[in-house]
Design a protein around this motif. Sequence first.
Motif, PDB file in Angstrom:
ATOM      1  N   THR A  20       0.855  -1.175   0.000  1.00 57.53           N
ATOM      2  CA  THR A  20       0.000   0.000   0.000  1.00 57.53           C
ATOM      3  C   THR A  20       0.895   1.229   0.000  1.00 57.53           C
ATOM      4  O   THR A  20       1.781   1.358   0.841  1.00 57.53           O
ATOM      5  N   ILE A  42      -3.017   3.782  -2.413  1.00 51.98           N
ATOM      6  CA  ILE A  42      -3.072   3.037  -3.668  1.00 51.98           C
ATOM      7  C   ILE A  42      -2.417   1.681  -3.446  1.00 51.98           C
ATOM      8  O   ILE A  42      -1.332   1.594  -2.862  1.00 51.98           O
ATOM      9  N   LYS A  67      -9.199  -6.413  -8.266  1.00 51.69           N
ATOM     10  CA  LYS A  67     -10.304  -5.459  -8.133  1.00 51.69           C
ATOM     11  C   LYS A  67      -9.818  -4.038  -7.842  1.00 51.69           C
ATOM     12  O   LYS A  67     -10.310  -3.079  -8.433  1.00 51.69           O
ATOM     13  N   ARG A  68      -8.855  -3.893  -6.926  1.00 56.92           N
ATOM     14  CA  ARG A  68      -8.386  -2.566  -6.535  1.00 56.92           C
ATOM     15  C   ARG A  68      -6.944  -2.277  -6.929  1.00 56.92           C
ATOM     16  O   ARG A  68      -6.448  -1.172  -6.689  1.00 56.92           O
ATOM     17  N   LYS A  69      -6.253  -3.240  -7.521  1.00 55.70           N
ATOM     18  CA  LYS A  69      -4.823  -3.080  -7.803  1.00 55.70           C
ATOM     19  C   LYS A  69      -4.607  -2.852  -9.294  1.00 55.70           C
ATOM     20  O   LYS A  69      -4.803  -3.754 -10.101  1.00 55.70           O
ATOM     21  N   HIS A  70      -4.201  -1.626  -9.654  1.00 49.07           N
ATOM     22  CA  HIS A  70      -3.892  -1.332 -11.054  1.00 49.07           C
ATOM     23  C   HIS A  70      -2.668  -0.424 -11.182  1.00 49.07           C
ATOM     24  O   HIS A  70      -2.552   0.364 -12.116  1.00 49.07           O
TER      25      HIS A  70
END
Length: 78
Positions: A20, A42, A67-70
């Motif tokens: 994170t 992020i 889902k949240r990791k780009h």
Amino acid sequence: MTKILTGKVIRADKSKKTVTVETEFLRPHPLYKKLVKKNKKILAHLDDKEVVVGNIVRIGETRPLSKRKHFKILEVIR
């Protein structure tokens, strides 16, 4: 065009390949127009780099990895 951001690692021990990163940026207040510091957490993908909590890293945007990791860690600055 991909986004490249710089931030501080605030969590690196929960999962193997995810860290994170907290980025800090300035935004003007909508009414008073004074610059206000904002933070954004992020999730970033970690390949084969050694990262500990407190490191300053550069991250770059990539295809969605979950889902949240780009974002992906490009380099460790300090």
